[in-house]
Design a protein around this motif. Structure first.
Motif, PDB file in Angstrom:
ATOM      1  N   ALA A   1      24.454  32.211  24.961  1.00  0.00           N
ATOM      2  CA  ALA A   1      23.672  32.774  26.068  1.00  0.00           C
ATOM      3  C   ALA A   1      22.432  33.495  25.557  1.00  0.00           C
ATOM      4  N   VAL A   2      22.559  34.171  24.405  1.00  0.00           N
ATOM      5  CA  VAL A   2      21.422  34.922  23.872  1.00  0.00           C
ATOM      6  C   VAL A   2      20.368  33.996  23.284  1.00  0.00           C
ATOM      7  N   THR A   3      20.698  32.732  23.017  1.00  0.00           N
ATOM      8  CA  THR A   3      19.656  31.781  22.638  1.00  0.00           C
ATOM      9  C   THR A   3      18.825  31.375  23.848  1.00  0.00           C
ATOM     10  N   LEU A   4      19.347  31.577  25.054  1.00  0.00           N
ATOM     11  CA  LEU A   4      18.628  31.221  26.279  1.00  0.00           C
ATOM     12  C   LEU A   4      17.838  32.404  26.833  1.00  0.00           C
TER      13      LEU A   4
ATOM     14  N   ALA B   1      16.905  27.159  21.381  1.00  0.00           N
ATOM     15  CA  ALA B   1      16.602  27.828  20.117  1.00  0.00           C
ATOM     16  C   ALA B   1      17.702  27.540  19.108  1.00  0.00           C
ATOM     17  N   GLY B   2      17.726  26.300  18.612  1.00  0.00           N
ATOM     18  CA  GLY B   2      18.769  25.901  17.679  1.00  0.00           C
ATOM     19  C   GLY B   2      18.743  26.697  16.392  1.00  0.00           C
ATOM     20  N   GLY B   3      17.550  27.024  15.896  1.00  0.00           N
ATOM     21  CA  GLY B   3      17.447  27.801  14.671  1.00  0.00           C
ATOM     22  C   GLY B   3      18.044  29.188  14.821  1.00  0.00           C
ATOM     23  N   HIS B   4      17.884  29.779  15.993  1.00  0.00           N
ATOM     24  CA  HIS B   4      18.454  31.114  16.220  1.00  0.00           C
ATOM     25  C   HIS B   4      19.975  31.050  16.214  1.00  0.00           C
ATOM     26  N   LEU B   5      20.535  30.022  16.842  1.00  0.00           N
ATOM     27  CA  LEU B   5      21.988  29.876  16.845  1.00  0.00           C
ATOM     28  C   LEU B   5      22.509  29.686  15.420  1.00  0.00           C
ATOM     29  N   LEU B   6      21.794  28.890  14.620  1.00  0.00           N
ATOM     30  CA  LEU B   6      22.207  28.687  13.235  1.00  0.00           C
ATOM     31  C   LEU B   6      22.212  30.008  12.474  1.00  0.00           C
ATOM     32  N   GLU B   7      21.156  30.796  12.647  1.00  0.00           N
ATOM     33  CA  GLU B   7      21.085  32.069  11.929  1.00  0.00           C
ATOM     34  C   GLU B   7      22.195  33.017  12.386  1.00  0.00           C
ATOM     35  N   ARG B   8      22.522  33.004  13.658  1.00  0.00           N
ATOM     36  CA  ARG B   8      23.617  33.844  14.161  1.00  0.00           C
ATOM     37  C   ARG B   8      24.932  33.425  13.525  1.00  0.00           C
TER      38      ARG B   8
END
Length: 404
Positions: free
Chosen positions: A80-83, A207-214
């Motif tokens: 959800a936070v990627t959105l 935001a796929g990169g953000h999910l990966l970093e999380r």
């Protein structure tokens, strides 16, 4: 979970097609997101102790059901936070609310199949349903709105099973909660389908990169919890040479798993930055992280058993924890790499085979010897991969999959 498989079918009504929201591939992880993770890392320790307290097939099934619920609460919130970025005041309020509820949910883990079942279920459903309703009210684009409506339908379908299990006892609770978990897993795996609703995931901004970093940062704090479990076991055991040996072996195995996870992570980061379908990559990453953390929980429980009773025969239970934990971890990472790249490292397949063989032949050996062999396998693999350049494996072509 908003983890869409690759979908190439066109929408049944082309009037529903909208341009994807512009979402950056990478953005910084905020301190609040890391703070939020601490509640769920606390759950890893709780689950390890739950497994240690109930080292039976039933206990393992109970721990698995609780783990899948805890992971779903973390993963869907993270998605959800990627959105809606964490810098948004509405997101900050949502994260803090989920964090508070998650603290009570995770604290109830040891008694979830006893007198605290209702606490676990009530907080879990408040997180799961409440966060989804919140997402539907924050102004997502039409495509995301459509997806989260379907997610809410699937969550609502599983809710009666969670609630029924909470008011039953014993084996019946496990059956009801297992059914609820299967419904949610089926929804996630198939991208929450409803009749006549199909999308192309490559057209959705994400935001796929953000999910990966999380996911990477969550693994760091999860490894920290694993080390704390080893440290706690060390402080409870007598300071004898065998205690020092088994604690050192446990730490060496954890460090090797850490290295194996992060040694090729930059290669994966580059794929996330270049892929035309970050949702497909994100789906693979979320599943591999789920299995990897489960493997860490099992391995940590096995290490704790060995430190407490190093000279006892390992037995099937201890061996499954010591060998199957790293095998789950490596298997998940190998599968994740295979879904992203045309690359299937033979060394990892060899290590997985060695773990299976080691588990089979050391059940009657002393526990410390079984732990030493399991750790030696993963340390040897880490040393081998340190010398092997991952190169630039080619990204796999996007494959078609079921529409949601």
């Amino acid at each position: 979970m908003a983890t869409e498989p690759t979908e190439q079918a066109e929408p049944t009504d082309r009037r529903d097609i909208v341009q994807p929201t512009s979402v950056p591939a990478r953005r910084e992880v905020t301190p609040l997101e890391l703070f939020f993770d601490l509640v769920y890392v606390f759950a890893i320790g709780q689950l390890s102790h739950q497994l240690l307290a109930h080292p039976t097939w039933t206990g393992a099934a109970q721990t698995l059901v609780l783990y899948l619920a805890v992971y779903a609460a973390w993963a869907y919130t993270t998605w959800a936070v990627t959105l809606v970025p964490a810098e948004d005041p509405r997101t900050r309020r949502m994260l803090l609310t989920v964090m508070l509820l998650g603290l009570f949910m995770n604290a109830a883990i040891p008694r979830a199949f006893g007198d605290a079942g209702w606490v676990f279920v009530a907080t879990f459903l408040l997180i799961h349903l409440g966060r989804t309703v919140w997402l539907l009210g924050v102004g997502l684009d039409a495509r995301d709105q459509e997806h989260w409506r379907r997610v809410l339908v699937w969550f609502a379908a599983a809710a009666p099973f969670w609630l029924t299990g909470a008011v039953t006892d014993g084996g019946a609770r496990l059956l009801w909660w297992s059914a609820a978990t299967l419904i949610e897993l089926a929804g996630t795996w198939t991208a929450h389908p409803l009749p006549g609703r199909r999308l192309d995931s490559r057209q959705v901004g994400f935001a796929g990169g953000h999910l990966l970093e999380r996911g990477r940062l969550f693994m760091i704090v999860a490894f920290g919890e694993t080390i704390m479990t080893t440290g706690t076991a060390l402080t409870s055991a007598p300071y004898a040479p065998m205690t020092l040996l088994t604690s050192g072996v446990a730490l060496a195995g954890t460090v090797a798993l850490f290295w194996l996870f992060f040694s090729r992570s930059e290669h994966i980061v580059r794929h996330y930055e270049r892929t035309e379908d970050p949702i497909r990559a994100g789906r693979s990453g979320v599943y591999s992280l789920m299995v990897s953390v489960a493997g860490m929980i099992a391995a940590a429980a096995g290490d704790e058993r060995v430190i407490a009773h190093p000279a006892h025969h390992a037995g099937l239970t201890t061996n499954l924890l010591l060998f199957a934990g790293p095998a789950l971890f490596l298997g998940a990472q190998t599968w994740h790499g295979r879904t992203l790249f045309d690359d299937l490292p033979g060394a990892r397949l060899t290590a997985l085979s060695a773990l299976v063989l080691g588990c089979a032949v050391t059940t009657k050996a002393p526990a410390y010897l079984a732990a030493l062999i399991a750790a030696a396998i993963v340390v040897a693999l880490a040393a081998f991969e340190e010398r092997r350049s991952p190169g630039e494996a080619a990204a796999k072509p996007v494959a078609s999959g079921p529409g949601p």
